[in-house]
Enzyme design. Structure first.
Site, mmCIF file in Angstrom:
data_model
loop_
_atom_site.group_PDB
_atom_site.id
_atom_site.type_symbol
_atom_site.label_atom_id
_atom_site.label_comp_id
_atom_site.label_asym_id
_atom_site.label_seq_id
_atom_site.Cartn_x
_atom_site.Cartn_y
_atom_site.Cartn_z
ATOM 1 N N ARG A 57 -102.369 120.384 -55.090
ATOM 2 C CA ARG A 57 -102.586 120.613 -55.952
ATOM 3 C C ARG A 57 -102.406 119.241 -57.240
ATOM 4 O O ARG A 57 -101.981 118.483 -57.897
ATOM 5 C CB ARG A 57 -101.638 121.414 -57.282
ATOM 6 C CG ARG A 57 -102.377 122.073 -58.303
ATOM 7 C CD ARG A 57 -101.137 122.894 -59.037
ATOM 8 N NE ARG A 57 -100.341 121.711 -59.782
ATOM 9 C CZ ARG A 57 -98.945 122.352 -60.135
ATOM 10 N NH1 ARG A 57 -98.280 123.219 -59.470
ATOM 11 N NH2 ARG A 57 -98.655 120.937 -60.392
ATOM 12 N N HIS B 94 -100.438 123.145 -62.665
ATOM 13 C CA HIS B 94 -100.315 124.502 -62.290
ATOM 14 C C HIS B 94 -100.993 125.471 -63.030
ATOM 15 O O HIS B 94 -102.245 126.466 -62.677
ATOM 16 C CB HIS B 94 -98.711 124.943 -62.320
ATOM 17 C CG HIS B 94 -98.551 126.270 -62.295
ATOM 18 N ND1 HIS B 94 -98.756 127.284 -61.395
ATOM 19 C CD2 HIS B 94 -98.432 127.735 -63.385
ATOM 20 C CE1 HIS B 94 -98.611 128.572 -61.823
ATOM 21 N NE2 HIS B 94 -98.216 128.931 -62.823
ATOM 22 N N TYR C 6 -91.838 116.773 -63.575
ATOM 23 C CA TYR C 6 -91.111 117.326 -62.099
ATOM 24 C C TYR C 6 -91.423 116.212 -61.271
ATOM 25 O O TYR C 6 -90.890 115.910 -59.680
ATOM 26 C CB TYR C 6 -91.477 118.316 -61.412
ATOM 27 C CG TYR C 6 -92.952 119.032 -61.822
ATOM 28 C CD1 TYR C 6 -93.565 119.265 -61.097
ATOM 29 C CD2 TYR C 6 -92.645 119.969 -63.199
ATOM 30 C CE1 TYR C 6 -94.359 119.397 -61.257
ATOM 31 C CE2 TYR C 6 -94.071 120.229 -63.080
ATOM 32 C CZ TYR C 6 -94.784 120.099 -62.475
ATOM 33 O OH TYR C 6 -96.006 120.983 -62.335
#
Lengths: 326, 368
Positions: free
Chosen positions: B258, B262, B271
């Site tokens: 990805r 998200h 993160y």
């Protein structure tokens, strides 16, 4: 006292309980490194480490199922389910076990876990991110169902929920997460579960509500007082179940009129239980039919139509006036 | 009575045909018709540009939260391109390109993420379920459709998509198990994009691969380079063929990334490292495929330039059509539609109540 948002106040409650009690453990998706998608568990992992703030695999049933085991073993798991719309995966574990282990083991075991989860609409979200399905949990014997309405009571109620010996589902109205700030004391503060709160006194009508709907309810009360001279008594349930109706009965026996407000669908919702209690205990005091101002019994629409779905101040004002016209 | 190794019917393979440097394994190169190759490239490029435009629209507040696709173009298009029209497709929520390939109008995507339920409409004749947001919940539906196909003795197949996070849900295992037991004609396409919001793949399972989850359920599993559209296509075609000829389900793990967010409500800087993203940008599925097609003589720089212009125009057309629909005043009472086949009496009353409420709100607005 510091002015805090609900997010900050909830974070404070967990931080202080974790400092005091090493049995308290946080579990959930994205609760650790990310600090939760709404940042409610922000930075707890840096203070307490990943043994106590656990980023779990993506499995809601897994989170609650393992929390039941931890709770039985003597820990105090505080689980986050990312949105209440994804909490149906937990339902089986909650209904079949969390709510029953005390009874099934005839008192040997109990399940002191908390399920925190954002609920409600009004934030222009995707499908499954706006529902209010508190009735499912309120309908489950053995589970307590709590919904705060502001930073201060959110903090105090979460503290009580964590300390409670039984499972508590704690819905956090996401529309209120950062909607306003309140003074929240740094020193410890808790509020008993199962006690509705008298928010405003009045003689003309009783408005009963909870959660995010307290905002339009209070606005409606202001408007009624200012424009129409109607003084409403306002009760915030805070705990949906178990429901203590003492305050509600005494209030309605005084005012003789009641309007119940929630954004959850109407049929078989918390309002239905409230009206039933009024009919059971205060029937002869009622001077008008009790009105319900609620969401409709439909799939929550995507956000282009969510305002039309959501009860607003005007609709509450209208309902109160209709109640008084009788 | 020795302690011996149990032989399993399947082993886990990894498949890569066109690597990130454009090196091609000639022996593994699948025979794909030129028109499909060209269409795959066009849709991948169009998907990338669409994603970029949607991110702009979202940042301008013209649509709400949506899940970007960047980086996963090959792993969804390579798979879906192996289906026939009469086959079924059951997506999660990050497979818009697969849906477009199947015929979903782009403006419906914009409407849906713009807050209009109308965007969820599935046109007659397109055998796709709408997006499923609750993670891991939809694969069982694919198995059920597959069992229906068996019952009706059709030779159609079902392809279902899900992510790495979904493999942690109980429903995922139930779906693989049912598909295995009943040998349903289902192709499970796992889009392993390495991240479930902030949680890395390593936190979803202690297993080395996601493909091996198939073994426990008695079906074949394979891991493919999800950024290599040739590998995805080859593996999917094989799985579709198996399913279509009564040889049962397959799990394909597309190893991809990805590259973006998200959803637009997410901040990946919290993160994951920029270096990791940069590393994966080198493995971008589009440049290597473009080089491959150029090599084959199916693309030139001029063609790509023209394509970019056509795609930009196409996307603009979709935005215009969606915004035209969003600009006209839609009837809020339509929210009562599609609750049931027929509105029951209690809901007819609630609809009337809503109508009155909305007319009173309008009057109030006039007074204010």
């Amino acid at each position: 006292m510091t002015k805090m948002t609900m997010v900050e106040a909830l974070n404070l409650a967990m931080r202080q309980e974790m400092e005091k009690d090493d049995r308290v453990i946080i579990l959930g998706e994205d609760v650790g490194v990310d600090g939760g998608v709404f940042r409610v568990t922000d930075s707890l992992i840096s203070t307490f480490g990943e043994q106590r703030v656990v980023d779990t695999p993506l499995a809601e049933s897994g989170i609650i199922g393992t929390s039941i085991g931890m709770a039985v073993y003597g820990l105090r798991p505080v689980c986050e389910i990312q949105f209440s719309g994804f909490s149906y995966y937990i339902f089986h574990q909650l209904e079949a076990h969390a709510a029953r282990l005390r009874h099934r083991s005839q008192g040997r075991f109990h399940v002191p876990l908390v399920v925190r989860t954002p609920c409600g609409g009004g934030v222009r979200a995707l499908e499954h991110h706006s529902e209010s399905r508190e009735a499912y949990y309120a309908h489950t014997p053995g589970v307590k169902m709590v919904i705060p309405s502001g930073p201060r009571n959110a903090r105090a109620l979460l503290v009580s929920a964590i300390r409670d010996p039984d499972p508590v589902v704690f819905f956090e109205p996401k529309a209120l997460y950062r909607a306003f700030r309140e003074e929240v004391p740094e020193e410890e503060e808790s509020m008993p579960l199962g006690q509705p709160q008298l928010v405003r006194e009045g003689d003309d009508v009783t408005i009963i509500s909870y959660g995010a709907m307290m905002v339009p309810v209070l606005e409606a009360a202001d408007s009624l007082k200012e424009k129409d001279g109607i003084v409403a008594e306002i009760i915030d349930l805070l705990t949906i179940s178990p429901l203590d109706d003492t305050l509600i009965a005494s209030s309605v026996q005084k005012t003789g009129r009641a309007v119940v407000v929630h954004e959850a669908p109407r049929s078989f919702g918390p309002g239905a239980e409230l009206v039933a209690r009024l009919v059971e205990k205060s029937f002869y005091y009622l001077e008008a039919p009790v009105k319900r101002v609620t969401g409709y019994d439909i799939v929550y629409p995507l956000f282009a139509r969510e305002k039309a779905y959501m009860p607003d101040t005007g609709k509450i004002v209208q309902a109160v006036k209709e109640t008084l016209e009788v | 009575m020795p302690r011996s190794e149990i032989e399993l019917p399947y082993r886990i393979e990894y498949l890569s045909i066109l690597d990130e440097n454009g090196n091609l394994d000639k022996e593994l190169e699948p025979d794909i018709p030129d028109d499909i190759l060209v269409k795959l490239h066009r849709e991948m490029l169009s998907g990338r540009r669409f994603d970029e435009r949607m991110l702009n629209l979202q940042r301008q507040g013209r649509i709400g939260t949506f899940p970007p696709i960047k980086g996963q173009e090959a792993s969804q298009l390579g798979a879906v391109a192996t289906l026939k029209n009469s086959d079924w497709m059951v997506p999660a929520f990050r497979e818009a390109l697969a849906e477009f390939w199947r015929g979903k109008p782009r403006e419906n995507f914009i409407l849906f993420y713009g807050g209009y339920d109308e965007g969820g409409a599935v046109e007659e004749g397109r055998n796709d379920l709408p997006v499923a947001i609750p993670v891991g919940s939809q694969m069982l539906h694919a198995v059920g459709i597959g069992m229906g196909i068996q019952y009706r003795r059709k030779d159609d197949v079902v392809m279902t998509f899900f992510g790495d996070g979904a493999t942690s849900e109980g429903d995922f295992h139930e779906a693989l198990n049912f598909a295995g037991v009943f040998q349903a004609p289902v192709i499970f396409i796992c889009q392993n994009n390495q991240w479930a919001i902030s949680v890395p793949r390593s936190r979803q399972t202690h297993a080395k691969t996601l493909a091996q989850k198939a073994l426990a359920h008695g079906l074949p599993g394979i891991q493919v380079d999800g950024n290599d559209v040739l590998a995805v296509y080859a593996a999917a075609r094989e799985a579709v063929e198996r399913a279509r000829t009564g040889k049962g389900p397959t799990l394909i793990e597309c190893f991809t990334y990805r590259m973006s967010l998200h959803t637009t409500a997410d901040d990946p800087k919290k993160y994951r490292s920029e270096d990791e993203v940069k590393e994966w940008e080198k493995r971008d599925p589009i440049p290597r495929f473009q080089a491959y097609l150029t090599q084959k003589g199916l693309l030139t720089d001029e063609v790509v330039e023209q394509l970019e212009a056509d795609i930009a125009q196409e996307i603009q057309g979709a935005i215009d059509r969606a915004e035209k629909l969003m600009a006209r005043e839609v009837d809020p009472l339509d929210m009562f539609n599609h609750t049931f086949a027929e509105l029951p009496p209690s809901l007819i009353l609630q609809r009337q109540e809503a109508e009155l409420d909305l007319s009173l709100r309008k009057e109030e607005d006039r007074h204010d």
